[in-house]
Design an enzyme around this catalytic site. Structure first.
Site, PDB file in Angstrom:
ATOM      1  N   SER A 234      39.109  45.107  38.475  1.00  0.00           N
ATOM      2  CA  SER A 234      40.123  45.908  37.810  1.00  0.00           C
ATOM      3  C   SER A 234      39.768  46.122  36.341  1.00  0.00           C
ATOM      4  O   SER A 234      38.709  46.651  36.037  1.00  0.00           O
ATOM      5  CB  SER A 234      41.492  45.239  37.994  1.00  0.00           C
ATOM      6  OG  SER A 234      42.518  46.143  37.713  1.00  0.00           O
ATOM      7  N   ASP A 461      43.658  52.001  46.856  1.00  0.00           N
ATOM      8  CA  ASP A 461      43.948  51.009  45.824  1.00  0.00           C
ATOM      9  C   ASP A 461      45.130  51.490  44.988  1.00  0.00           C
ATOM     10  O   ASP A 461      45.121  52.612  44.481  1.00  0.00           O
ATOM     11  CB  ASP A 461      42.714  50.828  44.927  1.00  0.00           C
ATOM     12  CG  ASP A 461      42.825  49.640  43.991  1.00  0.00           C
ATOM     13  OD1 ASP A 461      43.877  49.483  43.338  1.00  0.00           O
ATOM     14  OD2 ASP A 461      41.855  48.874  43.896  1.00  0.00           O
ATOM     15  N   HIS A 489      44.329  46.097  46.363  1.00  0.00           N
ATOM     16  CA  HIS A 489      43.654  46.214  45.070  1.00  0.00           C
ATOM     17  C   HIS A 489      42.362  45.413  45.086  1.00  0.00           C
ATOM     18  O   HIS A 489      42.382  44.198  45.252  1.00  0.00           O
ATOM     19  CB  HIS A 489      44.601  45.697  43.982  1.00  0.00           C
ATOM     20  CG  HIS A 489      44.075  45.887  42.594  1.00  0.00           C
ATOM     21  ND1 HIS A 489      43.348  46.989  42.223  1.00  0.00           N
ATOM     22  CD2 HIS A 489      44.162  45.104  41.485  1.00  0.00           C
ATOM     23  CE1 HIS A 489      43.033  46.898  40.936  1.00  0.00           C
ATOM     24  NE2 HIS A 489      43.505  45.748  40.485  1.00  0.00           N
TER      25      HIS A 489
END
Length: 520
Positions: A234, A461, A489
């Site tokens: 991320s 996602d 995610h």
């Protein structure tokens, strides 16, 4: 199911979770793309010889490892300059942890991991998941290492509000219906920023992603590694890409999972992420309506979205009890739903929580929201949201000049997500009032001269839309795209043998998969 464990030990520890709901600038931001990066003028260009001159003492330091009190892990403290433009101004102390390579096989060096955020504790992620849960062949060959970024968790954490103040902050209406509610939301963001400045004014201007990437290079050198091996999830993908931009010749094997797009502005990042949450919700709704007890009905995905919007309006008008002093209003309810979008494993928990909340008892959604915010049972909060805002508001100019801009943005956000759009549009107002001027701006990162970099994207996602992974892989001169066709995610360690095999082979052998490879 323990919702706190769910969000901390899924593929990333909240990862980009705080970017929008905490009202931050929407993404990690971007490192300035000047020939001399921010903070390099007095210390030498980061891309040249940072270990020379005023930074020499940092690159020459010796680490003193000690027992962590956590079986299998050691800890130490790394020193870095508070201000890279003025290294004589003082140090920051950064918490570092490692698990030594277990063997068999030749040790490959150190593998640095970062779970994202910004604001997620990398040390907590290492000790709670990566150092024990990463594939055994990887842990056998690498020392697993993490450093809490400056301003985060154990590394001189940014502090802003007390527990009761955060309780109030998380309940402020983020879908204002009139001028009074707009003023109340603006006041909450101003108070948050003022609290950060009052409690953390010294560190606040020095928690940018560029500075953290430079800290990573000091750690790389002190650990004795010629090149950096790294897995970032991320926001951690932006941190890794920034490192590659600053130090392309020192890039080893970089995995950027759940990638961010550094070329986007704050408002574009927020709007794209809003669309990502809509995509994730529609996947949840499609699953839910197939069950006879779906709390959002069984007619269609569209009808489920309307039912959720009706529920949000109802709790906005009249919050439901939770069994404690905090009632469940629209803001906390929205946060609880979004928290469950990060991992499809949370969908049954969300269905149960929604069933109870629609029936007038909101403790299930409140528990999800609390896990998202890292609120403890005693009413205290981890510093995730404080660090999140501090980094984001340095990394990019604010999304809006003021409330008028936020109001004008609502239709575009509602087009991106009829369910979440209005609230997420207003949530991006926070950095408007930030006391420290941004040092970064959006730009493409090419990292010319870097070794092959593996970029991983998940098609549904919620927090880092798949298009961001495609974009980052295209920007990076040596980028290779690996796609996971699925929900949730990030992709590594989430159950796809295809993904894990490809990433493991890259980390262990240095050969990335064929560009464009797809897995399910």
């Amino acid at each position: 199911m323990d919702s706190r464990r769910l969000l901390r030990t899924s593929a990333t520890a909240l990862a980009a979770a705080g970017l929008i709901l905490s009202g931050c600038s929407g993404g990690s931001g971007a490192a300035a793309s000047r020939s001399t990066p921010p903070g390099a003028s007095a210390a030498g260009s980061a891309a040249a010889s940072p270990e020379a001159g005023a930074l020499k003492k940092y690159y020459a330091q010796k680490l003193s490892w000690r027992d962590c009190g956590v079986t299998g892990f050691q800890c130490t403290t790394l020193l870095a300059p508070l201000d890279y433009a003025n290294p004589e101004a003082g140090d920051v102390k950064l918490a570092v942890s490692r698990a030594r390579a277990t063997g068999p096989g030749k040790r490959l060096g150190s593998l640095l991991v970062n779970p994202g955020g910004p604001g997620g504790s990398a040390v907590g992620y290492l000790q709670g998941y990566a150092g024990i849960g990463y594939p055994a062949p990887v842990r056998a060959r690498y020392d697993m290492v993490a450093v809490d970024p400056r301003g985060v968790a154990r590394s001189e954490p940014v502090d802003c509000l007390t527990g009761p103040q955060m309780d109030a902050y998380t309940q402020v209406d983020q879908t204002p219906d009139d001028t009074a509610e707009v003023n109340a939301l603006s006041a909450a963001f101003k108070d948050f920023a003022a609290g950060c400045e009052k409690k953390s004014g010294t560190i606040l201007p020095h928690v940018s992603t560029v500075e953290t990437a430079r800290d990573m290079d000091i750690l790389r050198a002190v650990l004795g590694d010629e090149k950096l091996a790294y897995v970032g999830a991320s926001y951690g993908t932006f941190l890794g890409a920034t490192y590659a931009e600053l130090f392309p010749a020192r890039v080893g094997r970089l995995v950027l999972d759940g990638a961010m797009d550094p070329s986007l502005s704050a408002v574009d990042l927020n709007r794209d992420q809003t669309a990502g949450f809509e995509t994730a919700f529609r996947a949840f709704a499609a699953d839910c309506v197939r069950t006879p007890d779906c709390p959002l009905g069984t007619k269609s995905v569209a009808a489920a979205g309307e039912a959720l919007k009706t529920f949000f309006r109802d709790v906005d008008a009249e919050p439901v009890p939770t069994g404690e002093s905090r009632a469940l209003g629209e803001s906390l309810a929205t946060t609880g739903v979004i928290a469950a979008m990060y991992d499809e494993g949370a969908w049954p928990q969300l269905r149960e929580a929604l069933t109870r909340a629609i029936g007038g008892e909101g403790s299930g959604l409140l528990a999800l929201a609390d896990s998202y915010y890292e609120r403890e049972a005693d009413g205290t909060y981890a510093n995730l949201m404080f660090a999140n805002a501090a980094v984001n508001c340095l990394d990019l100019p604010p999304a809006y000049a003021g409330p008028t801009d936020a109001s004008k943005a609502v239709p575009a956000f509602e087009k991106a997500s009829p369910v979440f759009g209005a609230g997420l549009a207003w949530a991006a107002l926070n950095c408007t009032y930030w006391p420290t001027q941004p040092t970064g701006h959006p730009h493409r990162i090419t990292a010319d001269g870097a070794a092959p970099i593996l970029v991983v994207g998940t098609t549904r996602d919620p927090a880092t839309p798949y298009r961001w992974a495609r974009s980052l892989a295209d920007q990076l001169s040596s980028g290779t795209l690996l796609t996971y066709e699925g929900d949730g995610h990030t992709a590594y360690g989430r159950g796809s043998d295809c993904i894990d095999t490809a990433i493991n082979a890259y980390l262990l052998e240095g050969t990335p998969p064929q560009d464009g490879k797809r897995c399910s």
